[in-house]
Design a protein around this motif. Structure first.
Motif, PDB file in Angstrom:
ATOM      1  N   THR A 105      46.633  39.791  46.939  1.00  7.56           N
ATOM      2  CA  THR A 105      45.844  39.161  45.869  1.00  7.56           C
ATOM      3  C   THR A 105      46.248  37.703  45.680  1.00  7.56           C
ATOM      4  O   THR A 105      45.387  36.855  45.394  1.00  7.56           O
ATOM      5  CB  THR A 105      46.020  39.921  44.547  1.00  7.56           C
TER       6      THR A 105
ATOM      7  N   VAL B  55      32.719  33.441  41.022  1.00  7.10           N
ATOM      8  CA  VAL B  55      32.870  34.884  40.787  1.00  7.10           C
ATOM      9  C   VAL B  55      34.024  35.438  41.606  1.00  7.10           C
ATOM     10  O   VAL B  55      34.846  36.222  41.110  1.00  7.10           O
ATOM     11  CB  VAL B  55      31.550  35.611  41.105  1.00  7.10           C
TER      12      VAL B  55
ATOM     13  N   ASN C 211      37.428  34.230  40.103  1.00 13.12           N
ATOM     14  CA  ASN C 211      37.798  34.972  38.897  1.00 13.12           C
ATOM     15  C   ASN C 211      38.181  36.413  39.221  1.00 13.12           C
ATOM     16  O   ASN C 211      39.101  36.974  38.613  1.00 13.12           O
ATOM     17  CB  ASN C 211      36.653  34.946  37.890  1.00 13.12           C
ATOM     18  N   TYR C 212      37.498  37.024  40.189  1.00 13.98           N
ATOM     19  CA  TYR C 212      37.822  38.409  40.553  1.00 13.98           C
ATOM     20  C   TYR C 212      39.215  38.501  41.170  1.00 13.98           C
ATOM     21  O   TYR C 212      40.021  39.358  40.782  1.00 13.98           O
ATOM     22  CB  TYR C 212      36.778  38.952  41.520  1.00 13.98           C
TER      23      TYR C 212
ATOM     24  N   THR D 112      42.402  40.500  39.768  1.00 15.15           N
ATOM     25  CA  THR D 112      43.127  41.522  40.537  1.00 15.15           C
ATOM     26  C   THR D 112      44.608  41.182  40.639  1.00 15.15           C
ATOM     27  O   THR D 112      45.458  42.082  40.640  1.00 15.15           O
ATOM     28  CB  THR D 112      42.542  41.648  41.953  1.00 15.15           C
TER      29      THR D 112
ATOM     30  N   TRP E 257      42.369  47.161  42.258  1.00 19.83           N
ATOM     31  CA  TRP E 257      41.155  46.601  42.851  1.00 19.83           C
ATOM     32  C   TRP E 257      39.878  47.048  42.158  1.00 19.83           C
ATOM     33  O   TRP E 257      38.887  46.303  42.163  1.00 19.83           O
ATOM     34  CB  TRP E 257      41.068  46.991  44.332  1.00 19.83           C
TER      35      TRP E 257
ATOM     36  N   PRO F 248      39.236  45.619  37.866  1.00 21.81           N
ATOM     37  CA  PRO F 248      38.714  44.253  37.706  1.00 21.81           C
ATOM     38  C   PRO F 248      37.237  44.109  38.063  1.00 21.81           C
ATOM     39  O   PRO F 248      36.563  43.218  37.529  1.00 21.81           O
ATOM     40  CB  PRO F 248      39.595  43.423  38.656  1.00 21.81           C
ATOM     41  N   VAL F 249      36.737  44.966  38.950  1.00 24.83           N
ATOM     42  CA  VAL F 249      35.312  44.890  39.297  1.00 24.83           C
ATOM     43  C   VAL F 249      34.449  45.109  38.062  1.00 24.83           C
ATOM     44  O   VAL F 249      33.416  44.448  37.871  1.00 24.83           O
ATOM     45  CB  VAL F 249      34.979  45.920  40.401  1.00 24.83           C
TER      46      VAL F 249
ATOM     47  N   ILE G 191      34.558  41.854  35.780  1.00 27.67           N
ATOM     48  CA  ILE G 191      33.855  40.728  36.403  1.00 27.67           C
ATOM     49  C   ILE G 191      32.359  41.008  36.466  1.00 27.67           C
ATOM     50  O   ILE G 191      31.534  40.096  36.281  1.00 27.67           O
ATOM     51  CB  ILE G 191      34.423  40.456  37.805  1.00 27.67           C
ATOM     52  N   THR G 192      31.976  42.259  36.702  1.00 31.05           N
ATOM     53  CA  THR G 192      30.556  42.599  36.734  1.00 31.05           C
ATOM     54  C   THR G 192      29.913  42.405  35.366  1.00 31.05           C
ATOM     55  O   THR G 192      28.808  41.854  35.260  1.00 31.05           O
ATOM     56  CB  THR G 192      30.376  44.056  37.202  1.00 31.05           C
TER      57      THR G 192
ATOM     58  N   TYR H 167      36.655  38.651  31.067  1.00 37.22           N
ATOM     59  CA  TYR H 167      37.746  38.772  32.046  1.00 37.22           C
ATOM     60  C   TYR H 167      39.042  38.121  31.550  1.00 37.22           C
ATOM     61  O   TYR H 167      40.127  38.434  32.060  1.00 37.22           O
ATOM     62  CB  TYR H 167      37.337  38.162  33.390  1.00 37.22           C
TER      63      TYR H 167
END
Length: 463
Positions: A178, A208, A211-212, A216, A251, A254-255, A258-259, A297
């Motif tokens: 990461t 995006v 930030n993701y 993570t 992993w 965080p999706v 961020i989504t 986030y």
């Protein structure tokens, strides 16, 4: 209330991204430009009201009207006259020499020329601010590049050496991965914003991803803290901690955040159509402007960092308690406790908490900015050093592989140097002896001995 939140948001969660901070400053500067435009319209409106008064002279109505050209407010000017105004003091965060003049021609027909001459308005360099920003940006770039190189080597070692594959090292590997992705995206984002003219979709995708990967990174720090907490405080064994659960937390979670953030920003049309972004962010990404949606986030990142601080205190309390109960000398106990604290701070991301806020003005602010740049950009370097290059288990494993590879290479070299090639004309040794014995077993079996120097002899076993 909105201004108070904006100030809190800018100072409470500063990622150290110089490009983002610059764009925020540009955005605020354009608010003052809009204010000047409003003042110019008010002046024009007052003039219209004065025209209706009986005291207003007809001659005063001749010439070019009050006009706003997006930078300066040009006053009423007689026809065929070159109007001059002092240059603006500041534009887009850059200071200009207000002692020089801008000019605009009022034509004979009483209409302003479409061209305003700002060629004499030169920007004024501020050595302290400009130099401080350049130094901070340089520190970030150098730190991230050095961290990136060391992290790539560390991850390669963990992936190549099968002896190092365990739940603890797998967590370390994911955390380093990461760091690699976050540092790489930071470099790409800044290079793209400074050196290129990106379109909005490309910039949105890069932002995006940045930030993701940063989120993570925070969540894998949380996994590291949770793992140590369960081992040290709760005294669980490593077998009770499943790697699949760690992968979901690091992993997968965080999706979701961020989504939600991306969907909220994509559905809000005001983000793409705010008038104060047309000038400041026309060549940049409107999503970079600070917005309340960013808490989707930012809040989880701050939360996991605070939880890791709690984990750190609990782990250090257990370690110090065990050290005091040991029979070692007091100085050695302090040394071990200090070493444990120093090693755990970058692993759990406590560095981010230490430089979360700081001074914003004067030389102290510059010193704090340099310190923060060094600490944040070298986070990955410290993790790679403490948990790979300075780790005794990793060092012994790498030495074992080097010795085995060196030995195999030396043996292969000796085999090529000292083993003589076979003689192609040498008579090949036969595996069959000079005397061949054939045994035939049957009802009236006989044994025949064949010899090249004698005749065959038959012997009847019934005789």
């Amino acid at each position: 209330m909105d201004m108070a939140w904006q100030l809190t948001n800018d100072t409470a969660f500063d990622t150290g991204n110089y490009v983002l901070n610059t764009l925020h400053y540009i955005n605020k500067s354009n608010e003052s430009v809009d204010f000047e435009a409003i003042k110019c319209l008010e002046r024009k409106h007052q003039e219209e009201l004065q025209r209706l008064s009986p005291e207003y002279q007809q001659e005063d109505q001749l010439g070019c009207e009050i006009s706003w050209d997006s930078l300066l407010c040009w006053p009423r000017t007689p026809p065929g006259t070159l109007a001059t105004l002092p240059c603006f003091e500041e534009l887009n965060g850059i200071r200009y020499d207000s002692t020089q003049n801008a000019s605009r021609w009022c034509r004979l027909d009483g209409v302003w020329s479409n061209y305003s001459n700002y060629s004499l308005c030169h920007n004024v360099r501020e050595p302290a601010i400009e130099g401080g920003a350049i130094i901070s940006t340089t520190i970030y770039f150098v730190g991230y590049i050095v961290s990136l190189l060391t992290l790539v080597i560390a991850v390669s070692i963990f992936l190549y050496c099968k002896e190092l594959r365990c739940i603890r090292n797998n967590i370390h590997t994911n955390l380093m991965f990461t760091y690699i992705l976050a540092d790489l995206m930071w470099i790409l984002n800044n290079v793209m914003q400074v050196s290129m003219q990106p379109d909005v979709p490309t910039c949105v995708v890069f932002l995006v991803l940045l930030n993701y990967f940063q989120l993570t990174n925070y969540f894998w720090m949380f996994v590291e803290g949770l793992y140590l907490f369960l081992l040290v405080v709760k005294t669980f064994t490593g077998d009770n901690i499943k790697l699949r659960l760690c992968l979901i937390i690091g992993w997968g979670v965080p999706v979701l955040f961020i989504t939600m953030w991306a969907i909220a920003k994509a559905l809000d049309e005001s983000i793409m159509s705010q008038p104060n972004q047309e000038v400041a962010l026309g060549k940049h990404c409107p999503w970079m402007v600070s917005h309340p949606y960013d808490w989707f986030y930012q809040a989880p990142a701050i939360l996991v960092l605070c939880v890791n601080v709690v984990f750190l205190f609990m782990i250090m309390w257990v370690l110090i308690t065990k050290l005091w109960s040991a029979t070692n000398a007091e100085t050695q106990q302090y040394r071990k406790a200090s070493k444990a604290l120093l090693v755990l701070i970058p692993l759990l991301g406590v560095t981010y908490v230490l430089v979360l806020t700081g001074p914003t003005e004067g030389q102290v602010a510059n010193a704090f900015s340099y310190t923060r740049a060094v600490l944040l950009s070298s986070q990955g370097l410290f993790v790679a050093l403490f948990y790979c290059f300075l780790n005794t288990e990793v060092q012994n494993t790498v030495k074992h592989h080097i010795v085995r590879w060196t030995t195999a290479r030396d043996l292969d070299t000796e085999r090529r140097l000292y083993c003589p090639p076979s003689n192609p004309y040498r008579k090949r040794d036969s595996s069959v002896s000079e005397t061949t014995t054939t045994t035939v077993i049957g009802l009236n079996s006989t044994t025949t001995f064949l010899d090249k120097s004698k005749k065959p002899i038959s012997e009847d076993r019934n005789e």
